[in-house]
Design a protein around this motif. Structure first.
Motif, mmCIF file in Angstrom:
data_model
loop_
_atom_site.group_PDB
_atom_site.id
_atom_site.type_symbol
_atom_site.label_atom_id
_atom_site.label_comp_id
_atom_site.label_asym_id
_atom_site.label_seq_id
_atom_site.Cartn_x
_atom_site.Cartn_y
_atom_site.Cartn_z
ATOM 1 N N HIS A 262 0.839 -1.216 0.000
ATOM 2 C CA HIS A 262 0.000 0.000 0.000
ATOM 3 C C HIS A 262 0.870 1.261 0.000
ATOM 4 O O HIS A 262 1.998 1.256 0.494
ATOM 5 C CB HIS A 262 -0.945 -0.021 1.199
ATOM 6 N N SER A 263 0.301 2.333 -0.497
ATOM 7 C CA SER A 263 1.112 3.548 -0.733
ATOM 8 C C SER A 263 1.299 4.409 0.503
ATOM 9 O O SER A 263 2.254 5.166 0.575
ATOM 10 C CB SER A 263 0.437 4.398 -1.814
ATOM 11 N N ARG A 264 0.389 4.367 1.437
ATOM 12 C CA ARG A 264 0.360 5.275 2.596
ATOM 13 C C ARG A 264 0.366 6.749 2.160
ATOM 14 O O ARG A 264 1.035 7.586 2.747
ATOM 15 C CB ARG A 264 1.532 4.983 3.532
ATOM 16 N N LEU A 265 -0.380 7.008 1.106
ATOM 17 C CA LEU A 265 -0.453 8.388 0.600
ATOM 18 C C LEU A 265 -1.706 9.129 1.070
ATOM 19 O O LEU A 265 -1.883 10.307 0.766
ATOM 20 C CB LEU A 265 -0.445 8.368 -0.937
ATOM 21 N N SER A 266 -2.567 8.440 1.803
ATOM 22 C CA SER A 266 -3.868 9.052 2.123
ATOM 23 C C SER A 266 -3.731 10.334 2.935
ATOM 24 O O SER A 266 -4.434 11.313 2.684
ATOM 25 C CB SER A 266 -4.758 8.056 2.854
ATOM 26 N N ASN A 270 -5.117 13.759 1.755
ATOM 27 C CA ASN A 270 -6.264 14.339 2.468
ATOM 28 C C ASN A 270 -5.935 15.698 3.090
ATOM 29 O O ASN A 270 -6.816 16.521 3.299
ATOM 30 C CB ASN A 270 -6.781 13.383 3.542
ATOM 31 N N GLN A 305 -8.797 3.398 -7.043
ATOM 32 C CA GLN A 305 -8.976 3.833 -5.659
ATOM 33 C C GLN A 305 -9.059 5.354 -5.561
ATOM 34 O O GLN A 305 -9.805 5.900 -4.761
ATOM 35 C CB GLN A 305 -7.801 3.372 -4.773
ATOM 36 N N ARG A 310 -12.137 7.526 -4.200
ATOM 37 C CA ARG A 310 -11.919 8.731 -3.384
ATOM 38 C C ARG A 310 -12.836 9.878 -3.829
ATOM 39 O O ARG A 310 -13.457 10.551 -3.001
ATOM 40 C CB ARG A 310 -10.445 9.135 -3.467
ATOM 41 N N TYR A 362 -2.604 3.740 11.418
ATOM 42 C CA TYR A 362 -2.825 3.242 10.059
ATOM 43 C C TYR A 362 -3.252 1.782 10.073
ATOM 44 O O TYR A 362 -2.735 0.972 10.853
ATOM 45 C CB TYR A 362 -1.524 3.343 9.246
ATOM 46 N N HIS A 365 -6.842 -0.978 3.811
ATOM 47 C CA HIS A 365 -8.272 -1.047 3.553
ATOM 48 C C HIS A 365 -8.925 -2.354 4.027
ATOM 49 O O HIS A 365 -10.002 -2.346 4.622
ATOM 50 C CB HIS A 365 -8.502 -0.845 2.050
ATOM 51 N N ARG A 368 -9.359 -2.576 7.683
ATOM 52 C CA ARG A 368 -10.469 -1.734 8.151
ATOM 53 C C ARG A 368 -11.823 -2.352 7.796
ATOM 54 O O ARG A 368 -12.749 -2.366 8.600
ATOM 55 C CB ARG A 368 -10.387 -0.337 7.512
ATOM 56 N N ASP A 396 -5.495 9.476 8.410
ATOM 57 C CA ASP A 396 -6.149 10.033 7.225
ATOM 58 C C ASP A 396 -7.632 10.310 7.439
ATOM 59 O O ASP A 396 -8.362 10.606 6.497
ATOM 60 C CB ASP A 396 -5.982 9.063 6.037
ATOM 61 N N ALA A 397 -8.098 10.214 8.696
ATOM 62 C CA ALA A 397 -9.547 10.265 8.912
ATOM 63 C C ALA A 397 -10.074 11.696 8.968
ATOM 64 O O ALA A 397 -9.837 12.424 9.923
ATOM 65 C CB ALA A 397 -9.906 9.520 10.191
ATOM 66 N N VAL A 401 -14.436 11.397 4.069
ATOM 67 C CA VAL A 401 -13.987 10.098 3.538
ATOM 68 C C VAL A 401 -14.123 9.002 4.594
ATOM 69 O O VAL A 401 -14.291 7.832 4.276
ATOM 70 C CB VAL A 401 -12.550 10.216 2.950
ATOM 71 N N GLU A 402 -14.151 9.395 5.845
ATOM 72 C CA GLU A 402 -14.300 8.398 6.914
ATOM 73 C C GLU A 402 -15.748 7.913 7.014
ATOM 74 O O GLU A 402 -16.015 6.726 7.038
ATOM 75 C CB GLU A 402 -13.824 9.017 8.249
ATOM 76 N N ASN A 405 -17.040 5.774 4.122
ATOM 77 C CA ASN A 405 -16.464 4.432 4.177
ATOM 78 C C ASN A 405 -17.027 3.633 5.341
ATOM 79 O O ASN A 405 -17.274 2.433 5.209
ATOM 80 C CB ASN A 405 -14.940 4.508 4.314
#
Ligand code: FAD
Ligand code: SF4
Length: 508
Positions: A262-266, A270, A305, A310, A362, A365, A368, A396-397, A401-402, A405
């Motif tokens: 995963h990228s961990r870019l959120s 955000n 994604q 998003r 973190y 997806h 979570r 990232d919450a 977007v939280e 989801n």
């Protein structure tokens, strides 16, 4: 002129900053209003404050004028309305401008504040997303269902992304089915990217201010991007090292690998340090430069994604708020178990997903959705409880977007506006996608008995308890038909065990 910049509006490329202007003062504030509306993870508060401070510093160096209030400043009123009023007066501003907030709560507040000001006010776009606030709403206005896939295809065409002569590159719109591999130690996942920051000063300031937080922090070794340069380096790292297997292992779970591919870019996105367009452009450039090396399915999985999910979630939020925040269509009423705050449970998958969330702010997806979300839904936790947990714990919450989801995709609290069926599973799925079950106190194959996996009894109990809600949902037909064929005595025993788990989660 006074211009407000909120903590998640750190877009250095915004037209506001094209030129310096001595008549303009930018206003930024760390404030209790934002640290206290939910209990946040300590790494999240640190991340936002540092990213805000870096943003202010970089733009000040370029010649822009700033008023910046730190959390511990004596003259900080800690509340948005008071802060704006104070600095409109102090700077003798003739006009107040702000960027449209992404949260309904702040949007309402800013509209009310502007009504109370006696000067001209204006709200401008954040220039971050591909879509405008109401584009998703308008797109679905004459359609029966809010299907993400149809929105995604429209976006691919509209923005000419991965299209060849009006057809999807690779011949398919969606490679989801090839993106479901279990990771078993190979291919190797390159070591974590480099930067480690000392955040002792800001974490002390947060403590001294008395802000209550959750989760853990090693102040000498902070690993989240907090500047535009950091964010670009995370993006580069992802393209060079992780993109190649992103799609394949997108749904994988592993006890030793918290981040997999995963990228961990959120958080970087955000907070708007980088834009979704920059991310997608960079990923596609990288892919085309390495043609033949990176398969289209990896890239499509990633683009979907961001360009799909998003943007769709953000648009759904604005289409459905404020009512969305109250939905509880399955009428779930239970409390969230205490172990969500400690990780103290014998269920190995939950222990790992929760401990990791507390340690890293973190989880990816599938952790979570199919571990913490799945368990909360199967145990029929009230959506308000699980919402507050997700809103606080992840770096990232942010509500837009939280909540979509959580209430939508994960908890089916909207009755199927976002997800067409509830994401619930027994142990079977968790075992299929990862290795948690092999180190667990419970047996994933057993349905009844002391060491039977709790997910199994909970799953059948959930389907039975909520069957009325799924009567007209054709995507649930197969599950409902299997439920109908279940032996009555077995079902009664499963329900008894499930109720015991729901009533005494601390014992499991
Ligand atoms: P990657 O797997 O590398 O994906 C790349 C990017 O795609 C992400 O950075 C993110 O921007 C975007 N993305 C992926 N899935 C989604 C999605 N379902 N919705 C929106 N964007 C998506 N994401 C948040 O940004 N903030 C949240 O508060 C949040 N809460 C969630 C709560 C639940 C219950 C669930 C099931 C998902 C939630 N997500 C949330 C979506 C997703 O889990 C995270 O975006 C992702 O895990 C972030 O990690 P990453 O950057 O490594 O993502
Ligand atoms: Fe989770 Fe059940 Fe597997 Fe244990 S056996 S890890 S509780 S799914």
């Amino acid at each position: 002129m006074l211009r407000l910049i909120l903590g998640d509006q750190l877009n250095q490329k915004h037209a506001w900053f094209n030129e310096t202007d001595n008549e303009v003062t930018y206003l930024m504030a760390e404030m209790r209003q934002e640290t206290d509306y939910v209990k946040h993870h300590i790494q999240k508060v640190v991340g936002f404050f540092l990213a805000m401070r870096n943003f202010q510093e970089e733009l000040s160096t370029k010649g822009h004028r700033f008023i910046y209030l730190k959390i511990g400043d004596d003259q900080n009123p800690q509340n948005l309305e008071k802060i704006i009023q104070k600095y409109v007066n102090e700077t003798d501003a003739e006009k107040f401008e702000y960027q449209l907030p992404d949260e309904y709560r702040l949007d309402e507040q800013l509209k009310a504040i502007c009504k109370g000001l006696s000067i001209e006010t204006e709200a401008v776009d954040t220039e971050h997303f591909y879509t405008t606030r109401y584009e998703v709403k308008n797109f679905f206005s004459n359609k029966k269902q809010y299907l993400m896939e149809s929105f995604y295809r429209m976006m691919r065409k509209k923005h000419d992304i991965m299209m060849v002569n009006d057809q999807p590159d690779g011949g398919k719109w969606n490679f989801d089915h090839s993106n479901r591999k279990k990771w078993t130690g190979k291919p190797e996942i390159p070591h974590e990217r480099g930067f480690r920051k000392d955040v002792s000063v800001v974490s002390q300031e947060i403590k001294a201010a008395g802000i209550e937080t959750i989760g853990n922090l090693d102040p000498k070794s902070y690993n989240w991007p907090t500047s535009r340069a950091d964010s670009l380096s995370v993006l580069n790292y992802f393209c060079k090292n992780l993109l190649i297997y992103f799609g394949d292992y997108q749904d994988a779970l592993h006890s030793e690998q918290k981040f997999l591919f995963h990228s961990r870019l959120s958080f970087a996105m955000n907070s708007k340090m980088i834009s979704p367009k920059e991310v997608i452009d960079k990923v596609l450039d990288h892919c085309y430069e390495h043609t033949g090396h990176i398969h289209i399915s990896q890239v499509e999985g990633f683009v979907r994604q961001i360009l799909g999910w998003r943007e769709y979630m953000r648009g759904m939020y604005w289409a459905l708020m404020p009512n969305y925040g109250q939905y509880n269509k399955l009428d779930n009423q239970n409390k969230l178990p205490d172990f969500y705050w400690t990780g103290d449970t014998k269920m190995n998958c939950l222990k790992h997903a929760i401990t990791q969330s507390l340690d890293e702010a973190y989880a990816h997806h599938i952790q979570r959705l199919m571990i913490t979300g799945n368990y909360a839904l199967l145990t029929q936790v009230h959506p308000d409880e699980i919402d507050a947990w997700y809103l606080g714990i992840y770096i990232d919450a942010i509500e837009w977007v939280e909540i979509t989801n959580t209430r939508g995709m994960s908890q089916f609290a909207d009755g199927g506006m976002i997800a067409t069926k509830p994401y619930v599973s027994s142990a079977n799925y968790i075992h299929k996608m990862g290795n948690y079950c092999s180190g667990c106190h419970y047996s994933h194959t057993k349905k009844l008995g002391e060491n039977a996996c709790p997910f199994n009894a909970l799953y059948w109990n959930f389907l039975d308890e909520k069957k009325e809600h799924f009567r007209d949902n054709h995507r649930m037909n197969m599950m409902m038909s299997l439920l109908g064929k279940k032996d009555k005595q077995e079902l009664a025993a499963l329900k008894e065990r499930a109720n015991n788990i729901i009533e005494h989660p601390e014992l499991f």
